[in-house]
Design a protein around this motif. Structure first.
Motif, PDB file in Angstrom:
ATOM      1  N   LEU A  22     -20.574  -4.828 -25.543  1.00  0.00           N
ATOM      2  CA  LEU A  22     -21.274  -3.947 -24.618  1.00  0.00           C
ATOM      3  C   LEU A  22     -21.849  -4.803 -23.504  1.00  0.00           C
ATOM      4  O   LEU A  22     -22.564  -5.767 -23.774  1.00  0.00           O
ATOM      5  N   MET A  23     -21.500  -4.446 -22.263  1.00  0.00           N
ATOM      6  CA  MET A  23     -21.969  -5.217 -21.107  1.00  0.00           C
ATOM      7  C   MET A  23     -22.673  -4.293 -20.128  1.00  0.00           C
ATOM      8  O   MET A  23     -22.382  -3.101 -20.079  1.00  0.00           O
ATOM      9  N   ARG A  24     -23.583  -4.845 -19.339  1.00  0.00           N
ATOM     10  CA  ARG A  24     -24.350  -4.067 -18.360  1.00  0.00           C
ATOM     11  C   ARG A  24     -24.350  -4.811 -17.047  1.00  0.00           C
ATOM     12  O   ARG A  24     -24.502  -6.034 -17.012  1.00  0.00           O
ATOM     13  N   ASP A  25     -24.163  -4.078 -15.959  1.00  0.00           N
ATOM     14  CA  ASP A  25     -24.367  -4.630 -14.627  1.00  0.00           C
ATOM     15  C   ASP A  25     -25.108  -3.578 -13.812  1.00  0.00           C
ATOM     16  O   ASP A  25     -25.499  -2.536 -14.349  1.00  0.00           O
ATOM     17  N   LEU A  67     -13.600  -2.197 -26.842  1.00  0.00           N
ATOM     18  CA  LEU A  67     -13.392  -2.041 -28.285  1.00  0.00           C
ATOM     19  C   LEU A  67     -11.993  -2.491 -28.681  1.00  0.00           C
ATOM     20  O   LEU A  67     -11.021  -2.231 -27.955  1.00  0.00           O
ATOM     21  N   ASP A  68     -11.877  -3.131 -29.832  1.00  0.00           N
ATOM     22  CA  ASP A  68     -10.577  -3.507 -30.391  1.00  0.00           C
ATOM     23  C   ASP A  68     -10.069  -2.363 -31.256  1.00  0.00           C
ATOM     24  O   ASP A  68     -10.706  -1.997 -32.249  1.00  0.00           O
ATOM     25  N   VAL A  69      -8.931  -1.783 -30.868  1.00  0.00           N
ATOM     26  CA  VAL A  69      -8.308  -0.717 -31.654  1.00  0.00           C
ATOM     27  C   VAL A  69      -6.805  -0.978 -31.769  1.00  0.00           C
ATOM     28  O   VAL A  69      -5.981  -0.200 -31.289  1.00  0.00           O
ATOM     29  N   ALA A  98     -16.022   5.355 -33.576  1.00  0.00           N
ATOM     30  CA  ALA A  98     -17.268   4.774 -33.080  1.00  0.00           C
ATOM     31  C   ALA A  98     -18.005   5.846 -32.293  1.00  0.00           C
ATOM     32  O   ALA A  98     -17.385   6.703 -31.655  1.00  0.00           O
ATOM     33  N   ALA A  99     -19.321   5.814 -32.347  1.00  0.00           N
ATOM     34  CA  ALA A  99     -20.138   6.757 -31.588  1.00  0.00           C
ATOM     35  C   ALA A  99     -21.253   5.985 -30.912  1.00  0.00           C
ATOM     36  O   ALA A  99     -21.874   5.101 -31.525  1.00  0.00           O
ATOM     37  N   PHE A 100     -21.512   6.318 -29.660  1.00  0.00           N
ATOM     38  CA  PHE A 100     -22.531   5.644 -28.867  1.00  0.00           C
ATOM     39  C   PHE A 100     -23.440   6.683 -28.230  1.00  0.00           C
ATOM     40  O   PHE A 100     -22.953   7.607 -27.567  1.00  0.00           O
ATOM     41  N   ARG A 101     -24.735   6.530 -28.405  1.00  0.00           N
ATOM     42  CA  ARG A 101     -25.717   7.383 -27.717  1.00  0.00           C
ATOM     43  C   ARG A 101     -25.819   6.850 -26.292  1.00  0.00           C
ATOM     44  O   ARG A 101     -26.116   5.671 -26.089  1.00  0.00           O
ATOM     45  N   LEU A 102     -25.560   7.719 -25.320  1.00  0.00           N
ATOM     46  CA  LEU A 102     -25.558   7.275 -23.932  1.00  0.00           C
ATOM     47  C   LEU A 102     -26.981   7.122 -23.407  1.00  0.00           C
ATOM     48  O   LEU A 102     -27.859   7.924 -23.735  1.00  0.00           O
ATOM     49  N   ALA A 150     -11.878   5.449 -18.773  1.00  0.00           N
ATOM     50  CA  ALA A 150     -11.394   4.636 -19.889  1.00  0.00           C
ATOM     51  C   ALA A 150      -9.979   4.154 -19.601  1.00  0.00           C
ATOM     52  O   ALA A 150      -9.197   4.842 -18.933  1.00  0.00           O
ATOM     53  N   SER A 151      -9.665   2.969 -20.120  1.00  0.00           N
ATOM     54  CA  SER A 151      -8.301   2.438 -20.013  1.00  0.00           C
ATOM     55  C   SER A 151      -7.963   1.752 -21.338  1.00  0.00           C
ATOM     56  O   SER A 151      -8.853   1.344 -22.089  1.00  0.00           O
ATOM     57  N   TYR A 152      -6.667   1.642 -21.619  1.00  0.00           N
ATOM     58  CA  TYR A 152      -6.210   1.042 -22.869  1.00  0.00           C
ATOM     59  C   TYR A 152      -5.039   0.119 -22.578  1.00  0.00           C
ATOM     60  O   TYR A 152      -4.079   0.516 -21.903  1.00  0.00           O
ATOM     61  N   ASP A 153      -5.118  -1.124 -23.071  1.00  0.00           N
ATOM     62  CA  ASP A 153      -4.047  -2.076 -22.867  1.00  0.00           C
ATOM     63  C   ASP A 153      -4.030  -3.079 -24.013  1.00  0.00           C
ATOM     64  O   ASP A 153      -5.064  -3.683 -24.328  1.00  0.00           O
ATOM     65  N   ALA A 154      -2.878  -3.239 -24.627  1.00  0.00           N
ATOM     66  CA  ALA A 154      -2.644  -4.257 -25.658  1.00  0.00           C
ATOM     67  C   ALA A 154      -3.684  -4.227 -26.778  1.00  0.00           C
ATOM     68  O   ALA A 154      -4.198  -5.259 -27.194  1.00  0.00           O
ATOM     69  N   GLY A 155      -4.021  -3.023 -27.264  1.00  0.00           N
ATOM     70  CA  GLY A 155      -4.935  -2.900 -28.392  1.00  0.00           C
ATOM     71  C   GLY A 155      -6.406  -2.932 -28.036  1.00  0.00           C
ATOM     72  O   GLY A 155      -7.258  -2.926 -28.914  1.00  0.00           O
ATOM     73  N   VAL A 156      -6.718  -2.973 -26.734  1.00  0.00           N
ATOM     74  CA  VAL A 156      -8.110  -3.046 -26.292  1.00  0.00           C
ATOM     75  C   VAL A 156      -8.436  -1.811 -25.434  1.00  0.00           C
ATOM     76  O   VAL A 156      -7.760  -1.539 -24.444  1.00  0.00           O
ATOM     77  N   LEU A 157      -9.479  -1.082 -25.845  1.00  0.00           N
ATOM     78  CA  LEU A 157      -9.952   0.091 -25.118  1.00  0.00           C
ATOM     79  C   LEU A 157     -11.185  -0.310 -24.316  1.00  0.00           C
ATOM     80  O   LEU A 157     -12.129  -0.877 -24.867  1.00  0.00           O
ATOM     81  N   SER A 158     -11.168  -0.033 -23.009  1.00  0.00           N
ATOM     82  CA  SER A 158     -12.315  -0.311 -22.142  1.00  0.00           C
ATOM     83  C   SER A 158     -12.858   1.009 -21.628  1.00  0.00           C
ATOM     84  O   SER A 158     -12.105   1.824 -21.102  1.00  0.00           O
ATOM     85  N   VAL A 159     -14.172   1.206 -21.793  1.00  0.00           N
ATOM     86  CA  VAL A 159     -14.820   2.437 -21.358  1.00  0.00           C
ATOM     87  C   VAL A 159     -15.915   2.060 -20.375  1.00  0.00           C
ATOM     88  O   VAL A 159     -16.767   1.222 -20.665  1.00  0.00           O
ATOM     89  N   ARG A 160     -15.889   2.678 -19.207  1.00  0.00           N
ATOM     90  CA  ARG A 160     -16.871   2.408 -18.151  1.00  0.00           C
ATOM     91  C   ARG A 160     -17.814   3.594 -18.037  1.00  0.00           C
ATOM     92  O   ARG A 160     -17.390   4.731 -17.860  1.00  0.00           O
ATOM     93  N   LEU A 161     -19.125   3.322 -18.177  1.00  0.00           N
ATOM     94  CA  LEU A 161     -20.173   4.341 -18.076  1.00  0.00           C
ATOM     95  C   LEU A 161     -20.993   4.043 -16.825  1.00  0.00           C
ATOM     96  O   LEU A 161     -21.857   3.169 -16.839  1.00  0.00           O
ATOM     97  N   PRO A 162     -20.743   4.747 -15.720  1.00  0.00           N
ATOM     98  CA  PRO A 162     -21.496   4.464 -14.501  1.00  0.00           C
ATOM     99  C   PRO A 162     -22.917   5.006 -14.563  1.00  0.00           C
ATOM    100  O   PRO A 162     -23.202   5.964 -15.282  1.00  0.00           O
TER     101      PRO A 162
END
Length: 133
Positions: free
Chosen positions: A28-31, A39-41, A91-95, A106-118
């Motif tokens: 989990l990262m923040r900017d 996430l690894d899936v 997985a569940a995340f409280r926003l 969200a994007s998915y590539d090579a077993g890795v799911l990336s979710v962007r929460l603006p």
């Protein structure tokens, strides 16, 4: 992978099967513009990944489910050793209150799911005018 549970499923009144359900490893990262969850899936596909945002007990929750097909022995063969565990991911995340659930990407590539929460545009600082009494 983290914790593992077992789901029992019954297909069309047939035999009950068991499927492992894993909590995927994640970062989990923040900017300044929001949060990113990575996430690894492994084994999932774009078609078997489901992301859903729902209100839950006064909060907004992002739930991620990924189904991974089972592997068996080749036709006419037998499984001799199976060390690689196949299962689904959940997985569940409280926003955060200032996340913009309408703009999640969200994007998915090579077993890795990336979710962007603006961050919501409404979450920024604002001036409050004093009313006249």
């Amino acid at each position: 992978m983290n914790a593992c549970n077992v789901n029992r499923e019954q297909a069309g009144g047939g035999a009950v099967t068991e499927r492992a359900v894993f909590a995927p490893a994640y970062d989990l990262m923040r900017d300044a513009s929001g949060w990113t969850i990575v996430l690894d899936v492994p084994g999932a596909t774009r078609e078997t990944i489901d992301l859903e945002v729902t209100p839950e007990r006064g909060a907004t929750v992002l739930t991620i489910n990924a189904r991974v097909p089972s592997r068996g022995a080749p036709e006419g063969g037998a499984m001799l050793v199976q060390e690689y565990r196949v299962g689904d991911y959940r997985a569940a995340f409280r926003l955060p209150a200032d996340a913009d659930a309408e703009r999640i990407e969200a994007s998915y590539d090579a077993g890795v799911l990336s979710v962007r929460l603006p961050v919501s545009a409404k979450a920024g600082p604002r001036k409050i005018a004093l009313s006249r009494d």
